[in-house]
Scaffold this motif. Sequence first.
Motif, PDB file in Angstrom:
ATOM      1  N   ALA A 283       0.814  -1.208   0.000  1.00  0.00           N
ATOM      2  CA  ALA A 283       0.000   0.000   0.000  1.00  0.00           C
ATOM      3  C   ALA A 283       0.848   1.259   0.000  1.00  0.00           C
ATOM      4  O   ALA A 283       0.397   2.322  -0.427  1.00  0.00           O
ATOM      5  CB  ALA A 283      -0.941   0.008   1.203  1.00  0.00           C
ATOM      6  N   ILE A 284       2.073   1.145   0.485  1.00  0.00           N
ATOM      7  CA  ILE A 284       2.934   2.326   0.592  1.00  0.00           C
ATOM      8  C   ILE A 284       4.125   2.289  -0.361  1.00  0.00           C
ATOM      9  O   ILE A 284       4.729   3.319  -0.640  1.00  0.00           O
ATOM     10  CB  ILE A 284       3.424   2.501   2.046  1.00  0.00           C
ATOM     11  N   ARG A 285       4.451   1.119  -0.906  1.00  0.00           N
ATOM     12  CA  ARG A 285       5.653   1.011  -1.741  1.00  0.00           C
ATOM     13  C   ARG A 285       5.608   1.940  -2.942  1.00  0.00           C
ATOM     14  O   ARG A 285       6.619   2.508  -3.344  1.00  0.00           O
ATOM     15  CB  ARG A 285       5.839  -0.430  -2.218  1.00  0.00           C
ATOM     16  N   GLY A 286       4.448   2.103  -3.534  1.00  0.00           N
ATOM     17  CA  GLY A 286       4.340   2.972  -4.700  1.00  0.00           C
ATOM     18  C   GLY A 286       4.705   4.410  -4.399  1.00  0.00           C
ATOM     19  O   GLY A 286       5.189   5.138  -5.279  1.00  0.00           O
ATOM     20  N   TRP A 287       4.482   4.831  -3.160  1.00  0.00           N
ATOM     21  CA  TRP A 287       4.812   6.205  -2.788  1.00  0.00           C
ATOM     22  C   TRP A 287       6.314   6.402  -2.643  1.00  0.00           C
ATOM     23  O   TRP A 287       6.803   7.545  -2.695  1.00  0.00           O
ATOM     24  CB  TRP A 287       4.092   6.590  -1.507  1.00  0.00           C
ATOM     25  N   ARG A 288       7.053   5.334  -2.463  1.00  0.00           N
ATOM     26  CA  ARG A 288       8.510   5.465  -2.380  1.00  0.00           C
ATOM     27  C   ARG A 288       9.059   6.086  -3.651  1.00  0.00           C
ATOM     28  O   ARG A 288       9.943   6.948  -3.607  1.00  0.00           O
ATOM     29  CB  ARG A 288       9.158   4.098  -2.141  1.00  0.00           C
ATOM     30  N   GLN A 289       8.549   5.666  -4.797  1.00  0.00           N
ATOM     31  CA  GLN A 289       9.018   6.201  -6.071  1.00  0.00           C
ATOM     32  C   GLN A 289       8.689   7.675  -6.196  1.00  0.00           C
ATOM     33  O   GLN A 289       9.486   8.464  -6.724  1.00  0.00           O
ATOM     34  CB  GLN A 289       8.393   5.417  -7.240  1.00  0.00           C
ATOM     35  N   ALA A 290       7.528   8.064  -5.703  1.00  0.00           N
ATOM     36  CA  ALA A 290       7.158   9.484  -5.744  1.00  0.00           C
ATOM     37  C   ALA A 290       8.139  10.315  -4.927  1.00  0.00           C
ATOM     38  O   ALA A 290       8.524  11.425  -5.332  1.00  0.00           O
ATOM     39  CB  ALA A 290       5.738   9.671  -5.223  1.00  0.00           C
ATOM     40  N   VAL A 291       8.565   9.789  -3.784  1.00  0.00           N
ATOM     41  CA  VAL A 291       9.545  10.501  -2.960  1.00  0.00           C
ATOM     42  C   VAL A 291      10.899  10.524  -3.661  1.00  0.00           C
ATOM     43  O   VAL A 291      11.574  11.556  -3.714  1.00  0.00           O
ATOM     44  CB  VAL A 291       9.670   9.838  -1.576  1.00  0.00           C
ATOM     45  N   ALA A 292      11.288   9.390  -4.230  1.00  0.00           N
ATOM     46  CA  ALA A 292      12.604   9.272  -4.874  1.00  0.00           C
ATOM     47  C   ALA A 292      12.753  10.201  -6.066  1.00  0.00           C
ATOM     48  O   ALA A 292      13.851  10.701  -6.342  1.00  0.00           O
ATOM     49  CB  ALA A 292      12.842   7.825  -5.298  1.00  0.00           C
ATOM     50  N   THR A 293      11.684  10.433  -6.770  1.00  0.00           N
ATOM     51  CA  THR A 293      11.743  11.280  -7.961  1.00  0.00           C
ATOM     52  C   THR A 293      11.389  12.732  -7.670  1.00  0.00           C
ATOM     53  O   THR A 293      11.394  13.563  -8.579  1.00  0.00           O
ATOM     54  CB  THR A 293      10.793  10.743  -9.046  1.00  0.00           C
ATOM     55  N   GLY A 294      11.082  13.041  -6.410  1.00  0.00           N
ATOM     56  CA  GLY A 294      10.699  14.411  -6.074  1.00  0.00           C
ATOM     57  C   GLY A 294       9.412  14.824  -6.761  1.00  0.00           C
ATOM     58  O   GLY A 294       9.282  15.970  -7.229  1.00  0.00           O
ATOM     59  N   ALA A 295       8.455  13.911  -6.829  1.00  0.00           N
ATOM     60  CA  ALA A 295       7.202  14.184  -7.544  1.00  0.00           C
ATOM     61  C   ALA A 295       6.511  15.432  -6.981  1.00  0.00           C
ATOM     62  O   ALA A 295       6.511  15.680  -5.782  1.00  0.00           O
ATOM     63  CB  ALA A 295       6.269  12.980  -7.427  1.00  0.00           C
ATOM     64  N   GLY A 296       5.918  16.200  -7.882  1.00  0.00           N
ATOM     65  CA  GLY A 296       5.217  17.404  -7.476  1.00  0.00           C
ATOM     66  C   GLY A 296       3.968  17.072  -6.676  1.00  0.00           C
ATOM     67  O   GLY A 296       3.234  16.133  -7.000  1.00  0.00           O
ATOM     68  N   TRP A 297       3.737  17.826  -5.630  1.00  0.00           N
ATOM     69  CA  TRP A 297       2.601  17.581  -4.748  1.00  0.00           C
ATOM     70  C   TRP A 297       1.281  17.701  -5.492  1.00  0.00           C
ATOM     71  O   TRP A 297       0.427  16.815  -5.412  1.00  0.00           O
ATOM     72  CB  TRP A 297       2.657  18.543  -3.569  1.00  0.00           C
ATOM     73  N   HIS A 298       1.090  18.785  -6.191  1.00  0.00           N
ATOM     74  CA  HIS A 298      -0.211  19.041  -6.820  1.00  0.00           C
ATOM     75  C   HIS A 298      -0.483  18.088  -7.983  1.00  0.00           C
ATOM     76  O   HIS A 298      -1.635  17.808  -8.298  1.00  0.00           O
ATOM     77  CB  HIS A 298      -0.286  20.499  -7.287  1.00  0.00           C
ATOM     78  N   GLU A 299       0.586  17.579  -8.609  1.00  0.00           N
ATOM     79  CA  GLU A 299       0.395  16.612  -9.691  1.00  0.00           C
ATOM     80  C   GLU A 299       0.145  15.202  -9.156  1.00  0.00           C
ATOM     81  O   GLU A 299      -0.385  14.352  -9.879  1.00  0.00           O
ATOM     82  CB  GLU A 299       1.637  16.578 -10.601  1.00  0.00           C
ATOM     83  N   THR A 300       0.516  14.962  -7.897  1.00  0.00           N
ATOM     84  CA  THR A 300       0.450  13.610  -7.336  1.00  0.00           C
ATOM     85  C   THR A 300      -0.722  13.424  -6.391  1.00  0.00           C
ATOM     86  O   THR A 300      -1.374  12.374  -6.388  1.00  0.00           O
ATOM     87  CB  THR A 300       1.762  13.286  -6.593  1.00  0.00           C
TER      88      THR A 300
END
Length: 395
Positions: free
Chosen positions: A367-384
């Motif tokens: 449930a949380i592993r997918g969010w690791r990639q968002a953190v690793a890539t510095g994903a934009g808050w409003h886009e995510t």
Amino acid sequence: MNRIVVVGASAAGLAAAETLRREGYEGTLTLVGDEPLAPYDRPPLSKQILSGQWRPDRLPLRTPTDLAALDLDLRLGVAATGLQLTERTVRLADGTALPYDGLILATGVRPRRLPGEGAHVLRTLDDALTLRDSLGRGRRLVVVGAGFLGAEAAATARRLGAEVTLLEPAPVPLAHAVGAEVGRMLARVHRDEGVDLRCGTTVTEVTEDGVLLASGEVVEADEVLVAIGSVPNTAWLDGSGLAVGDGVVCDAYGEAARNVYAAGDVARWYNPLFEASMRIEHRTNAAEMGMAVARNLLAPEARRPFAPVPYFWSDQYDMKVQAYGFLRGHDEVAVVERALAERRFVAVYRMGERVSGALAVGMAPKAIRGWRQAVATGAGWHETVSPGDRPVLRP
């Protein structure tokens, strides 16, 4: 490089030693540890060992055969007492002087303490076994500090039948790390389990009868556990010339001085992923950093910055807490799956305009592993994180 010394025989130091051998280093490799035991795992101390669920023989990180295969000059039960950078020598408490060509510092942390005598701390196997022998049904335990260690110990003691009082100076436990609303949810869990959790309460001293509060009240106890944080083990480096400031100060590669690296809980390094200096006291980070600095020491021409997405977990009662990223100093928290009221949810953290972390309670790891990639890539808050349909919590 003919002689490498690793000071600290826990997760970070062992990972460094193993990586050096795996990467082809064949010279003398000395591993120094102040405890007489071979490297062992510490997270189970506040849970499986304290509860009696595990025997101590389950803690070693490697079997004697695996350790022997590393061909280590193993110095256990002796602390490092000094470092001479110019002479490239580490001094030990037994008077030995160890010369080195490369050095890795992995000396970890020690518990903070309170004035007074008789309180427990929880850092070593002996600490856990001593506290375990003092607990049982009807025994009164005061835990000072409701961080993850204190909360885990309180949960374990409660399940053993002890009467537990958990004292925390902050208005909300762990608010600085996970946010106020998540902290309140964790507090409710402890209270529902029968823990007497008192926030906004400062302890000034351990007494014969329990603990003395700043208000003058004495909270009586049969046993007291002090879990108010840790101090990096850097005192032995005084006068060495190394920069020390809440840990051994390192660059993005983990280097503190030429051919001197630090890893694990004692290391404060610049993490380029978050553009911040940080020191992290988590088991996973210790092992990952030990491996990273070993490679950088052996191959400086190909060295890489240590830029991990930190990971930690905590087990309290039947509830697992997992987190990726850097949650401290966040600007916003949003629940993106389930709900706090269910005590099953995923929350995502914003720092500036990026996703900086994610935390899950009571959820499967996927449930949380997918969010690791968002953190690793510095994903934009409003886009995510979609605005409007996610409950936003106060930081």
